[in-house]
Motif scaffolding. Structure first.
Motif, PDB file in Angstrom:
ATOM      1  N   GLU D 142       0.690  -0.952  -0.032  1.00  0.00           N
ATOM      2  CA  GLU D 142       0.043   0.038  -0.120  1.00  0.00           C
ATOM      3  C   GLU D 142       0.761   1.543  -0.088  1.00  0.00           C
ATOM      4  OE1 GLU D 142      -0.027  -1.983   2.340  1.00  0.00           O
ATOM      5  OE2 GLU D 142       0.268  -0.999   4.676  1.00  0.00           O
ATOM      6  N   PHE D 143       2.274   1.515   0.447  1.00  0.00           N
ATOM      7  CA  PHE D 143       2.761   2.599   0.535  1.00  0.00           C
ATOM      8  C   PHE D 143       3.622   2.221  -0.561  1.00  0.00           C
ATOM      9  CE2 PHE D 143       2.877   1.879   5.718  1.00  0.00           C
ATOM     10  CZ  PHE D 143       2.455   3.288   5.368  1.00  0.00           C
ATOM     11  N   ILE D 144       3.652   1.402  -1.567  1.00  0.00           N
ATOM     12  CA  ILE D 144       4.096   1.376  -2.910  1.00  0.00           C
ATOM     13  C   ILE D 144       2.969   2.378  -3.972  1.00  0.00           C
ATOM     14  CG2 ILE D 144       4.673   0.730  -4.667  1.00  0.00           C
ATOM     15  CD1 ILE D 144       5.921  -1.606  -3.067  1.00  0.00           C
ATOM     16  N   ALA D 145       1.842   1.788  -3.522  1.00  0.00           N
ATOM     17  CA  ALA D 145       0.705   2.666  -4.284  1.00  0.00           C
ATOM     18  C   ALA D 145       1.095   4.461  -4.170  1.00  0.00           C
ATOM     19  CB  ALA D 145      -0.148   2.243  -4.615  1.00  0.00           C
ATOM     20  N   LEU D 146       1.293   4.844  -2.684  1.00  0.00           N
ATOM     21  CA  LEU D 146       1.053   5.889  -2.477  1.00  0.00           C
ATOM     22  C   LEU D 146       2.013   7.039  -2.562  1.00  0.00           C
ATOM     23  CD1 LEU D 146      -0.601   7.957  -0.472  1.00  0.00           C
ATOM     24  CD2 LEU D 146       0.995   6.721   1.661  1.00  0.00           C
ATOM     25  N   ALA D 147       3.348   5.261  -2.437  1.00  0.00           N
ATOM     26  CA  ALA D 147       4.494   6.903  -2.930  1.00  0.00           C
ATOM     27  C   ALA D 147       4.642   7.140  -4.626  1.00  0.00           C
ATOM     28  CB  ALA D 147       5.524   6.031  -2.638  1.00  0.00           C
ATOM     29  N   LEU D 148       3.893   6.345  -5.261  1.00  0.00           N
ATOM     30  CA  LEU D 148       4.208   6.934  -6.479  1.00  0.00           C
ATOM     31  C   LEU D 148       3.700   7.650  -6.999  1.00  0.00           C
ATOM     32  CD1 LEU D 148       4.235   2.652  -8.376  1.00  0.00           C
ATOM     33  CD2 LEU D 148       5.973   4.587  -8.173  1.00  0.00           C
ATOM     34  N   GLU D 149       2.212   7.750  -6.084  1.00  0.00           N
ATOM     35  CA  GLU D 149       1.063   9.046  -6.751  1.00  0.00           C
ATOM     36  C   GLU D 149       1.907   9.700  -6.319  1.00  0.00           C
ATOM     37  OE1 GLU D 149      -1.840   9.090  -7.515  1.00  0.00           O
ATOM     38  OE2 GLU D 149      -1.968  10.927  -6.893  1.00  0.00           O
ATOM     39  N   ASN D 150       2.430  10.128  -5.251  1.00  0.00           N
ATOM     40  CA  ASN D 150       2.872  11.107  -4.649  1.00  0.00           C
ATOM     41  C   ASN D 150       4.475  11.761  -5.508  1.00  0.00           C
ATOM     42  OD1 ASN D 150       1.841  11.897  -2.581  1.00  0.00           O
ATOM     43  ND2 ASN D 150       2.273  10.238  -1.452  1.00  0.00           N
ATOM     44  N   LEU D 151       4.490  10.673  -6.419  1.00  0.00           N
ATOM     45  CA  LEU D 151       5.843  11.053  -7.067  1.00  0.00           C
ATOM     46  C   LEU D 151       5.291  11.483  -8.516  1.00  0.00           C
ATOM     47  CD1 LEU D 151       7.702   8.053  -6.150  1.00  0.00           C
ATOM     48  CD2 LEU D 151       9.865  10.140  -6.262  1.00  0.00           C
ATOM     49  N   ARG D 152       4.350  11.458  -8.389  1.00  0.00           N
ATOM     50  CA  ARG D 152       3.924  12.547  -9.669  1.00  0.00           C
ATOM     51  C   ARG D 152       4.455  14.071  -9.667  1.00  0.00           C
ATOM     52  NH1 ARG D 152      -2.054  11.409 -10.196  1.00  0.00           N
ATOM     53  NH2 ARG D 152      -1.053  12.831 -11.628  1.00  0.00           N
ATOM     54  N   GLN D 153       5.029  14.649  -8.181  1.00  0.00           N
ATOM     55  CA  GLN D 153       4.868  15.793  -8.420  1.00  0.00           C
ATOM     56  C   GLN D 153       7.160  15.971  -8.743  1.00  0.00           C
ATOM     57  OE1 GLN D 153       3.152  18.111  -8.023  1.00  0.00           O
ATOM     58  NE2 GLN D 153       1.690  16.464  -7.721  1.00  0.00           N
ATOM     59  N   SER D 154       7.225  14.353  -9.089  1.00  0.00           N
ATOM     60  CA  SER D 154       8.959  15.126 -10.031  1.00  0.00           C
ATOM     61  C   SER D 154       8.614  14.774 -11.405  1.00  0.00           C
ATOM     62  CB  SER D 154       9.929  13.989  -8.913  1.00  0.00           C
ATOM     63  OG  SER D 154      10.879  14.151  -9.563  1.00  0.00           O
ATOM     64  N   PRO D 155       9.566  16.014 -11.677  1.00  0.00           N
ATOM     65  CA  PRO D 155       9.608  16.486 -13.051  1.00  0.00           C
ATOM     66  C   PRO D 155      10.357  15.530 -13.779  1.00  0.00           C
ATOM     67  CG  PRO D 155      11.288  17.771 -11.689  1.00  0.00           C
ATOM     68  CD  PRO D 155      10.678  17.216 -10.849  1.00  0.00           C
ATOM     69  N   PHE D 156      11.048  14.590 -13.133  1.00  0.00           N
ATOM     70  CA  PHE D 156      11.982  13.759 -13.389  1.00  0.00           C
ATOM     71  C   PHE D 156      11.619  11.941 -13.190  1.00  0.00           C
ATOM     72  CE2 PHE D 156      14.627  16.996 -11.705  1.00  0.00           C
ATOM     73  CZ  PHE D 156      15.178  17.905 -13.006  1.00  0.00           C
ATOM     74  N   ARG D 157      11.559  10.941 -14.110  1.00  0.00           N
ATOM     75  CA  ARG D 157      11.401   9.696 -13.970  1.00  0.00           C
ATOM     76  C   ARG D 157      12.648   8.776 -13.497  1.00  0.00           C
ATOM     77  NH1 ARG D 157       8.234  11.975 -12.692  1.00  0.00           N
ATOM     78  NH2 ARG D 157       6.752  12.477 -13.407  1.00  0.00           N
ATOM     79  N   ASN D 158      13.348   9.004 -12.732  1.00  0.00           N
ATOM     80  CA  ASN D 158      14.393   8.682 -12.413  1.00  0.00           C
ATOM     81  C   ASN D 158      14.770   7.778 -10.953  1.00  0.00           C
ATOM     82  OD1 ASN D 158      13.598  10.975 -11.011  1.00  0.00           O
ATOM     83  ND2 ASN D 158      15.650  11.893 -10.518  1.00  0.00           N
ATOM     84  N   TYR D 159      13.638   7.635 -10.912  1.00  0.00           N
ATOM     85  CA  TYR D 159      13.536   6.502  -9.619  1.00  0.00           C
ATOM     86  C   TYR D 159      12.296   5.010 -10.105  1.00  0.00           C
ATOM     87  CZ  TYR D 159       8.386   8.809 -10.229  1.00  0.00           C
ATOM     88  OH  TYR D 159       7.422   9.264 -10.458  1.00  0.00           O
TER      89      TYR D 159
END
Lengths: 265, 265, 265, 265
Positions: D142-159
């Motif tokens: 459940e945290f992976i899903a949440l984190a991926l959602e939050n990571l959409r705010q990064s301009p980079f796809r480096n994660y």
């Protein structure tokens, strides 16, 4: 090994009967600081607590809902916090070091302006004791009444409150060992203080803002005070559990800047 | 406005003649805390200072090189710092709040273990005054001698030092209003303290490390002590100049964790 | 589980050969931060250390007296401390939060005044990276030379130092995402900054004294900046031993007040 | 005066059009951090705010009740606070110094365990930029899903987020410049970390309790890590008014102890 013969016998003369009018601390799931009168009823959200006759410190009381409370003697810190606040509060963390830096102890002759709710006056009264004296100045009538009410918690009648605007009129003929200033513009009291403190005696003031503290320090310098120091005191509570120790997350970070100085010649 | 007739006349009875054997603070470009004896010579890098007969607080002395010094009365804080240190030091920032949280004032009956250099003993002696008493326990002979020497600065003979290992033997029949513990393993004193403090009376200990504090708190809980709190006190000196105010760059950040508690029933 | 196919293969492309001209940290009983040149000899009180050719991070070197040193890559914090100081220092504890509050990251376009020794410039250069840029303004020739020397430690050539007195001449046509001000009178830069920051972009300044910080905050308010906040950051080192954990006794308590704000419309 | 020709021309290439899906900060009497979609309506107690098409940073919006809001770009600090919290929070005051002590900058290759809500992952992604990479390990779906959602705010796809229990399985073949550990028992990750950090690379962990920090430090020592330091960071907000400056009365005093170390050989 002892320097004082009379003390060789263990002391057994303590008294823990609570006297009427004294404040007691009811300690259980919650704390209540109340004035003792025999038969008095305390209504709390944990039920009604009856203060029985012949109450002793250490007694266990049970409320109408079965909640337990131990009768404790409030500390100076508790009493200061309890003093009904209409003015700036002086916290124990500040008051303790103020006493020590000012050299106030049993027998000291201490001045204070203004009295406010009497929290510091009460502390000073209890510390200077029967052989010491506290003279406190306050210009606002309503605070004098409030402070005298609060001062009833002192076992000593070693204090006096004088109604006077010390900024305009000064401290009269008094010569104090130490003078505590809790006024919005402490620097205005400096020239008067110089006359009202014995040579080498202590000035102590407390101000919330940097500008007040600065102006006070600069004025003390101009007027020839010595050993001028300003500082603040932070108290950091700890959380202690068997599985983890850490500082408490939220802390009361600022009350004021303390300024201490000595009167020169 | 006054509640105490006798105080209405201004106090003029202060005395600032220095008595032989008292500590004085020579305040000039540097500070020197010395014991007063008439005619004594103090040799400093600012020249020789002669302590004249009939010295008064507030007097100005001039050294052989012309440097000026004002004679000040040392504060409790000064005296504590001066106490010759062979043990952990108790700082004024800690000692002040310890007094207040323990409810110690004029007239209190206070215990202490161990005495160490007597810095806290001296403070307690001066605060509890003529009507109070301090009983301090110390197991190491050499510290008892040192503490008794340092305690000569108290105007009161209200203290006693008992040679005893309280961890092994306890506090005897004493019942203290408050008990101050300055031992490396304070938790070992808890069961004895329970018997030596009046119900509702205060436990106060000071330990440099978190583990010591934790073990002390957990033991106090097991033994039924109430209102257990641990905290530390930070003192932050300010630099005040007409062109700029800021905290001093370096600060003494840690001395120890203070633990206070109340004896339950 | 992955959002980025190219990363699925473990990365093995790291390189730890030290390049000529890079700073390395020799870590042993003492630390030495030195510039790498193959064959260079470092003379220390622990003997002579020879920097061999083909040095790798993680290598173990032995001095002429047998003392051992590991070759470490200095962190941003180390490099900032090393920058030769002729001006106010910016500490890592302050610089880190300044970056975050200003929103500076890879790709940001950042301004700075003044450059000083280039410690913050170096940090900004390394954080904004190849796609970002740093323009730093400095009026004193000798600092520009010093900063350019220090900036050689950045792997990126994404910075420019412009000789200009921004208080008198402003920032030209630049429009920065964030502007860092390290000048004695930051408030004088506020009107210029308003033109040189994009709407919503960040102002960040650091001043040691309260008066500087106050004047800066009041000027930012007058000029319509938003979300103005001032704070200080304290870093408290811990001492960790198997028998006891506590804060270090002495702490660097004050560096400066950080002020952050956003340009309004 | 410049070391980089291409920068000599003032930069005019900034873009402040808000892109769909980006977070914006609506700043007025209150602040609202919302995701931008053209035409979206935000309902607040200050009225309805409509996010118009073609929104720019710096735009002024008026709510249905007439309240004004400026559109600001959230800082890294704002975004981190916004990340939906189901785990321990990492505060900007801690995150900033963690980055600097670890030497993380544009281009770094960084590991993290566990991901949690992704607040630190987002920060790392934005700082290491297009040429850097972040690999984060999390065991709870459940945290992976949440984190991926939050990571959409990064301009980079480096994660990349990898589902793995690193305490049991380690970090695979990765070799990181720096490894950030936010696990309840960080010491259990130390032996694995030793293999997953390049020689001289950085370990960084954060733990709320003293015991966790202590055990981590002792384990790092046993495993041969170098330059091990633990500290905490305090942030003290100031109140600035024209008539008075002082620290804010209440402060968030404790988040955790940060431990940094370097892998030895």
């Amino acid at each position: 090994m002892s320097n004082h013969g009379a003390l060789k016998t263990p002391q057994l003369c303590y008294d823990f009967g609570v006297k009427e009018g004294q404040k007691i601390l009811l300690y259980g799931k919650r704390e209540f600081l109340v004035e003792y009168r025999p038969g008095k009823e305390i209504h709390t959200h944990l039920g009604k607590i009856i203060l029985k006759e012949g109450l002793n410190y250490g007694d266990l009381l049970r409320s109408s809902t079965g909640a337990e409370f131990v009768v404790l003697k409030p500390s100076l810190a508790d009493l200061m916090k309890d003093v009904r606040r209409k003015t700036t509060i002086i916290y124990p963390k500040d008051a303790g070091i103020m006493l020590l830096e000012a050299g106030v102890a049993s027998g000291s002759f201490v001045g204070e302006a203004g009295t406010g709710s009497g929290a510091l006056t009460l502390l000073l009264s209890r510390v200077v004791g029967r052989e010491g004296k506290v003279v406190s100045f306050e210009v606002r009538e309503e605070f004098i009444a409030l402070a005298l009410e609060n001062l009833r918690q002192s076992p000593f009648r070693n204090y006096e409150i004088i109604k006077r605007d010390v900024i305009r009129e000064g401290f009269g003929e008094f010569k104090f060992d130490a003078l505590f200033i809790d006024l919005p513009e402490p620097w205005q009291a400096v020239p008067w203080a110089k006359k009202a403190i014995i040579p080498g005696g202590a000035w102590v003031s407390l101000s919330p803002n940097m500008e007040q503290m600065k102006k006070t320090v600069l004025t003390l310098r101009e007027e020839g005070f010595l050993r001028i120091r300003s500082f603040e005191v932070l108290r950091r509570e700890m959380v202690v559990r068997s599985f983890g120790v850490r500082p408490r997350e939220v802390m009361h970070s600022h009350t004021g800047y303390i300024t201490v100085a000595r009167r020169g010649r």
